[in-house]
Scaffold this motif. Structure first.
Motif, PDB file in Angstrom:
ATOM      1  N   GLN A  36       0.841  -1.184   0.000  1.00 55.61           N
ATOM      2  CA  GLN A  36       0.000   0.000   0.000  1.00 55.61           C
ATOM      3  C   GLN A  36       0.879   1.237   0.000  1.00 55.61           C
ATOM      4  N   THR A  40      -5.544  10.054  -2.981  1.00 56.64           N
ATOM      5  CA  THR A  40      -5.672   8.740  -3.598  1.00 56.64           C
ATOM      6  C   THR A  40      -4.740   7.778  -2.903  1.00 56.64           C
ATOM      7  N   ARG A  92      -3.311   3.772  -2.744  1.00 61.13           N
ATOM      8  CA  ARG A  92      -3.123   2.703  -3.714  1.00 61.13           C
ATOM      9  C   ARG A  92      -2.825   1.386  -3.024  1.00 61.13           C
ATOM     10  N   TYR A 142      -4.131  -3.902  -9.139  1.00 62.34           N
ATOM     11  CA  TYR A 142      -4.112  -2.778  -8.224  1.00 62.34           C
ATOM     12  C   TYR A 142      -5.530  -2.298  -7.956  1.00 62.34           C
ATOM     13  N   LEU A 165      -7.473   1.385  -6.170  1.00 65.75           N
ATOM     14  CA  LEU A 165      -7.313   2.756  -5.704  1.00 65.75           C
ATOM     15  C   LEU A 165      -8.508   3.158  -4.861  1.00 65.75           C
ATOM     16  N   TYR A 199     -10.224   6.620  -3.411  1.00 65.09           N
ATOM     17  CA  TYR A 199     -10.240   8.077  -3.529  1.00 65.09           C
ATOM     18  C   TYR A 199     -11.030   8.670  -2.369  1.00 65.09           C
TER      19      TYR A 199
END
Lengths: 114, 108
Positions: B6, B20, B22, B69, B71, B73
């Protein structure tokens, strides 16, 4: 809403004591889990249970046992508590329905063994 | 075994800012969840998102499973967003791997 409850938020026990941590869920979930969380080590799985009276070892089962006599309740037992078992313990549950593997967590129990 | 990373590990935001987070994983996964751990230790479900995009208020998440991956937000951040954000991936029926988390502090 799914509700997972744990018997204590904070617990202090002495070395050598037998410790019971209780977890109850109200969503008729088949699967239940016990994790411990430690700084720098993240969440690690201790034991999980597929269903009543069924249990499987996770990544760090040593020093722990579990009991699942009823579907809604999953107990973690420290037979003889030691200081290295001081940690945050988190219980989780989920359904076994295919495609619905979302885990729901209880509030956690911070156990200190002195 | 599968590795879950992460980024960033730590993040400080001014209230109102966007961010953001990840989550990268090294192998195919069946499912992925995002959690927020509040200062009291409770892990709160944010998203169950094995693929695609979901939105819930100021939060949204996207998982691109083929590229390994996901994401998360956060828009218009608030102080109550502070805490640690974890992604967790499921590789088999009984195996869930948690990432190391992103620690977020939102300051007024």
């Amino acid at each position: 809403d799914v509700k997972v409850t744990q018997s204590s938020r904070y617990l202090v026990k002495r070395t050598g004591e037998k410790v019971f941590l209780e977890c109850v869920q109200d969503m008729d979930h088949e699967n239940m889990f016990w994790y411990r969380q430690d700084p720098g080590l993240g969440l690690r799985l201790i034991y999980f249970s597929y269903d009543v009276k069924m249990k499987e070892k996770g990544d760090i089962p040593e020093g722990y046992s579990v009991s699942r006599e009823k579907k809604e309740r999953f107990s973690l037992i420290l037979e003889s508590a030691s200081t290295n078992q001081t940690s945050m313990y988190l219980c989780a549950s989920r359904t076994s329905r295919v495609g619905s593997y979302e885990q729901y967590f209880g509030p956690g129990t911070r156990l200190t063994v002195t | 075994g599968i590795q879950v990373e992460q980024s960033p590990p730590d993040l400080i935001l001014q209230e109102g800012a966007n961010s953001t987070l990840r989550c990268n994983f090294s192998d195919s996964v069946n499912n992925l969840q995002w959690f927020h751990q509040n200062p009291w230790g409770q892990l709160i479900n944010l998203f169950y998102i094995p693929s695609g995009t979901k939105q819930n208020g100021r939060l949204s998440a996207t998982t691109v499973a083929t590229e390994r991956y996901s994401l998360l937000y956060i828009s218009s951040s608030q102080t109550t967003d502070s805490g640690v954000y974890f992604c967790a991936v499921q590789t088999s029926y009984d195996k869930v791997i948690f990432g190391p988390g992103t620690s977020l502090s939102v300051i007024p």
